[in-house]
Scaffold this active site. Structure first.
Site, mmCIF file in Angstrom:
data_model
loop_
_atom_site.group_PDB
_atom_site.id
_atom_site.type_symbol
_atom_site.label_atom_id
_atom_site.label_comp_id
_atom_site.label_asym_id
_atom_site.label_seq_id
_atom_site.Cartn_x
_atom_site.Cartn_y
_atom_site.Cartn_z
ATOM 1 N N GLU A 71 22.501 -2.308 4.677
ATOM 2 C CA GLU A 71 21.153 -1.849 4.335
ATOM 3 C C GLU A 71 20.246 -1.632 5.563
ATOM 4 O OE1 GLU A 71 23.385 -3.253 1.264
ATOM 5 O OE2 GLU A 71 22.682 -4.541 2.876
ATOM 6 N N ASP B 35 25.731 -7.085 -5.600
ATOM 7 C CA ASP B 35 26.051 -8.465 -5.987
ATOM 8 C C ASP B 35 25.461 -8.808 -7.356
ATOM 9 O OD1 ASP B 35 27.321 -8.620 -3.576
ATOM 10 O OD2 ASP B 35 25.704 -9.691 -2.562
ATOM 11 N N ASP C 186 30.046 -2.968 4.052
ATOM 12 C CA ASP C 186 29.158 -3.874 3.315
ATOM 13 C C ASP C 186 27.982 -4.236 4.219
ATOM 14 O OD1 ASP C 186 28.309 -5.442 1.216
ATOM 15 O OD2 ASP C 186 29.735 -7.063 1.567
#
Length: 903
Positions: free
Chosen positions: A502, A575, A499
């Site tokens: 990015e 999300d 997670d």
């Protein structure tokens, strides 16, 4: 709940602060430069042409600046054309994206067809494709069967800023006349300053797609499946960012980027793969024949046809693009998979249901949830742990109070054949007392800042350093961290969730890493930003494979992704929010990701943040059960939402959806084998299978699951009826719930209740299901199969079933698999091997066969199995819907057998 998580939630749900956090295109200097500057005409110097084994080389000249570029055109053996443009004599190498292509494409030998002073036409292979290079203004046309399909630089938007030595003073340098004070070497956004070590280095190019009016791809965006014309707003942005509760119907870049655009028309599908990992914008302009007629002299109007102009703009790197020539969707998917890799074949358990929450509080909590599924007869395979399971957000550790015996917890789950997934993010807590931090620091495994010091940013642990996964040495070190000896408390049944990769940096520009941070080899982060999560995913997958001695397939979910991520595992849409619009948008989002090769994808069931009402939760489970990756997940500010907490009616509906998913897993697994070997996505837009029916081209609220099933999830509240497009005038579609037959080529109004979601089986197909769900995939594998044969108008049907052990690489290394084909013709259903390679001895049996579309009751049904005498079968015929059910069978799928239906 941690103080920092409260802070992040509160900030990102404030609309004004949220919108200020991220850039629009007008904030980006290289985009402004390219869009506001006049076009630069280039000349192709035809006398510099050299034909080599790699294709045709030309010099390109920009007359005003006398800048020379190198053009390389490489036709490849799989009907693709690669176009590469770089500086002819750069002061230093420009960044070229590594590790994404699985191999250098094998080039075809070019030959000159015609040449004049103005143009040269080159062909290869059978001559059905050609490339024409026009000298001035430079254009590159790709012809398919003498028809110009695509033109590169049609609008003369080719842009290439060459690298420069840093001037002593940059105060006089300006980007455009409109911005006289803007520096080419420094850019600011809010209070962040970006120092460009190489100065301006952006690139851009445009393509004209002749005859095309529908383009797709370019994930990830919360937008429609068909890409929209950008003249009315922002361009599509490809820049991986942590965007909590992202805006809908937006072209803003989200967690992942795949720079593949797919165009489709009635007789051809083509693609443009733009191999660049820096920040990228894409503008799309549709032009209809009517638009062109207004601007075209009457004498030329007859030759006009619709087209689509696509303009790519990237901050840095080289122009490296591959044009995929199809001609059909299936060929295009295969061409792209040959370039960037096929979807990894997941372990079977990964296709089951996953239960996740931020966070399950303790070992007792995990066991109670696990027990709840059994008590309520709901199958599942994997339970997940978020960041709170660690010791102070230190990955590869466990909270000693709440998870004192992680090995015991995993063994408890493993006894039930279930798995545990833990989160593992790319940031490492800045803690000189922690051995893993010291090891990473001393090994040179962290990203540096522009001054050469350790880059430090804020994330869940507070002050953190970020691993430099672009370095092969760092990836190897990180992979070793997953060994059972090093990762204390882990077992072979522990899998991983990457997670925040990015990467997410709470105090960074746009909540990510500054572009002037420095990676291995001296490359700035701006060059490879969109690759960061891809590289962590790669390192994690390699770690799990190495942990097993190379014998077991890994499962790793990654939030950030890039082209080639399909080789590694699964992704999800990030999300999302618990409302109907997010459920609705999840379908085109997943279809967009699927058509660009990353086919193991899903969306958080129920919405990550906020609390879904019971109807929304049921509808989300029903939709997600018909999508590749199936996980329920929610934030720690939401109410608990295990499936049994909403009353028996809701529990029953969710149970049914999950059980039906498990029953359909033999079909899903076969589709993933197909994706693994051919590149064909398990879920795909209707136009993929009905490529000549224009009515399907913009449909994105329903889709095909393989070639046999059509799904139309219910995504609106309180509805009692939905419309379903049944394509194909010659097709027959069977409602899987009622067996009722419907002719294709029409839009059907279908009544629905909370218990139903429209799914149809296509006439001419065969679908294999398990006769039950069991408590997990391990139990499901041991159950018999039922086969549903749906006849088309000719009374014919066929389909396949793929089986292996579900977890190892034996299917690859020792060909331990079974691929069998079922075909029914002239009333005879045959089961035969579809592969000469696979040898897999299993006891899986077919216990029943249902045939849809039988016009009258048979007089007899006879079964013949290899090595056995013919026998009469027990059958039942339902006249009202033409359904024949043959039961009490005991036919092994690895043996040849047939069933004869006699009128």
């Amino acid at each position: 709940m941690a103080e920092e998580s409260q802070h992040v939630i509160s900030v990102v749900t404030d609309d004004d602060q949220y919108k200020e956090k991220f850039k629009k295109s007008h904030h980006v200097a290289f985009y402004r430069r390219q869009m506001h500057s006049p076009n630069r005409k280039h000349r192709a110097l035809l006398d510099t042409m050299v034909l080599t084994e790699r294709g045709a080389r030309f010099d390109l000249l920009e007359p005003d600046t006398q800048t020379r570029l190198l053009l390389l055109i490489s036709p490849c053996k799989n009907d693709t054309v690669r176009i590469l443009i770089d500086e002819l004599q750069p002061i230093k190498a420009r960044y070229r994206v590594p590790d994404v292509l699985t191999d250098e494409p094998q080039c075809e030998q070019l030959r000159v067809e015609t040449q004049t002073g103005d143009a040269v036409t080159l062909s290869w292979s059978s001559g059905c494709h050609q490339v024409r290079v026009r000298s001035f203004p430079f254009q590159l046309e790709i012809l398919c069967e003498d028809d110009v399909t695509l033109t590169f630089n049609a609008k003369e938007k080719l842009w290439f800023e060459t690298l420069q030595d840093r001037p002593r003073s940059t105060s006089h340098s300006s980007e455009t006349p409109e911005e006289p004070t803007a520096s080419l070497w420094k850019e600011t956004f809010r209070h962040f300053e970006d120092i460009k070590a190489n100065g301006p280095s952006s690139i851009g190019a445009d393509f004209c797609l002749h005859g095309f009016s529908h383009v797709y791809g370019l994930p990830e965006h919360a937008d429609s499946l068909q890409l929209r014309d950008t003249r009315d707003g922002e361009p599509y942005r490809l820049y991986n960012l942590d965007v909590f509760a992202y805006e809908l119907n937006s072209r803003f870049g989200l967690y992942g980027s795949v720079p593949l655009l797919v165009a489709h028309k009635l007789d051809r599908t083509v693609g443009i793969f733009w191999l660049n990992a820096s920040e990228t914008f894409v503008n799309i302009n549709y032009s209809s024949s009517e638009d062109q007629e207004e601007q075209t002299p009457p004498a030329k109007r007859r030759r006009m046809r619709p087209h689509t102009d696509v303009h790519w703009l990237s901050e840095s790197g080289v122009i490296d693009c591959v044009v995929l020539l199809g001609p059909g969707p299936q060929q295009l998917f295969s061409q792209y998979a040959q370039l960037t890799g096929h979807q990894a074949l997941p372990p079977l358990f990964a296709l089951g249901y996953h239960q996740c929450r931020w966070n399950y509080d303790s070992e007792a909590d995990v066991k109670a949830v696990d027990c709840g599924f059994d008590l309520h007869n709901i199958p599942y395979d994997v339970i997940w742990l978020d960041i709170e399971h660690t010791d102070g957000k230190r990955y590869f550790t466990w909270d000693k109070v709440h998870f004192p015996n992680p090995t015991g917890l995993q063994r408890h789950l493993e006894r039930k054949k279930r798995k545990l997934v833990i989160i593992n993010d790319p940031h490492i807590k800045f803690d000189p007392e922690w051995s893993l931090f010291c090891e990473a620091r001393d090994g040179g495994h962290f990203v540096k800042d522009r001054e050469g010091q350790l880059y430090q940013g804020s994330c869940w642990p507070g002050k953190s350093c970020y691993l430099d996964f672009s370095s092969a040495a760092t990836r190897a070190w990180y992979s070793r961290c997953f060994s059972l000896e090093k990762y204390k408390g882990s077992t072979p049944s522990l899998f991983v969730w990457n997670d925040m990769n990015e990467p997410s940096v709470f105090d960074g520009p746009e909540q990510t890493m500054p572009k002037d941070a420095v990676h291995y080899g001296g490359w700035e982060h701006r060059e490879l930003h969109n690759l960061y999560g891809f590289y962590q995913h790669m390192a994690t997958v390699e770690g799990l494979i190495t942990r097993s001695g190379g014998s077991q397939r890994p499962f790793v979910l990654s939030r950030s992704f890039f082209a080639g991520s399909q080789r590694l595992g699964a992704v999800w849409t990030g999300d999302n929010v618990a409302n109907w619009e997010y459920l609705k948008i999840s379908i085109p989002m997943l279809l967009s990701i699927s058509v660009t090769g990353v086919v193991f994808c899903g969306a958080d069931v129920g919405g990550f943040v906020k609390d879904p009402d019971p109807e929304l939760l049921v509808r989300w489970y029903q939709a997600a059960a018909l999508q590749p990756f199936f996980r329920g997940h929610s934030a720690n500010v939401t109410k608990r939402r295990e499936p049994w907490l909403f009353g028996e009616e809701v529990t029953a509906a969710i149970r049914t959806a999950i059980q039906q998913r498990y029953c359909l897993l033999p079909y899903w697994y076969t589709l993933f084998h197909k994706a693994h070997t051919t590149g064909l996505p398990p879920i795909r837009p209707l136009w993929v299978d009905f490529s000549t029916e224009q009515s399907t081209f913009a449909v994105d609220n329903q889709y095909m699951i393989g070639g046999a099933l059509l799904a139309r999830p219910v995504t609106e509240p309180g509805v009692q009826e939905v419309t379903v497009l049944l394509p194909g005038c010659a097709e027959i579609w069977y409602n899987v719930h009622s067996a009722e037959a419907h002719n294709g080529g029409r839009t059907l109004s279908l009544p629905v209740t909370l218990d139903t979601v429209p799914v149809f089986q296509r006439g001419g197909s065969v679908v294999c299901r398990s006769t039950g769900s069991g408590s997990c995939t391990d139990e499901m594998q041991r159950l018999p199969l039922s086969i549903t044969v749906a006849l088309n108008s000719q009374g014919v049907a066929e389909g396949e079933l793929y089986l292996d052990d579900g977890h190892s690489f034996s299917y690859r290394d020792s060909k331990a698999f079974c691929l069998c084909r079922f075909s029914l013709m002239s009333g005879r259903l045959l089961c035969r091997s579809a592969s000469d390679e696979g040898v897999f001895d299993c006891n899986t049996i077919v216990s029943s066969v249902t045939v849809l579309g039988v016009k009258s009751k048979p007089s007899a049904v006879t079964v013949h199995a290899s090595g056995s005498k013919d026998s009469s079968a027990v059958f039942h015929y339902t006249d009202s819907c033409g359904q024949l059910t043959v039961s009490s069978l005991n036919l092994r799928v690895v043996m040849d057998w047939d069933i004869q239906i006699t009128d």
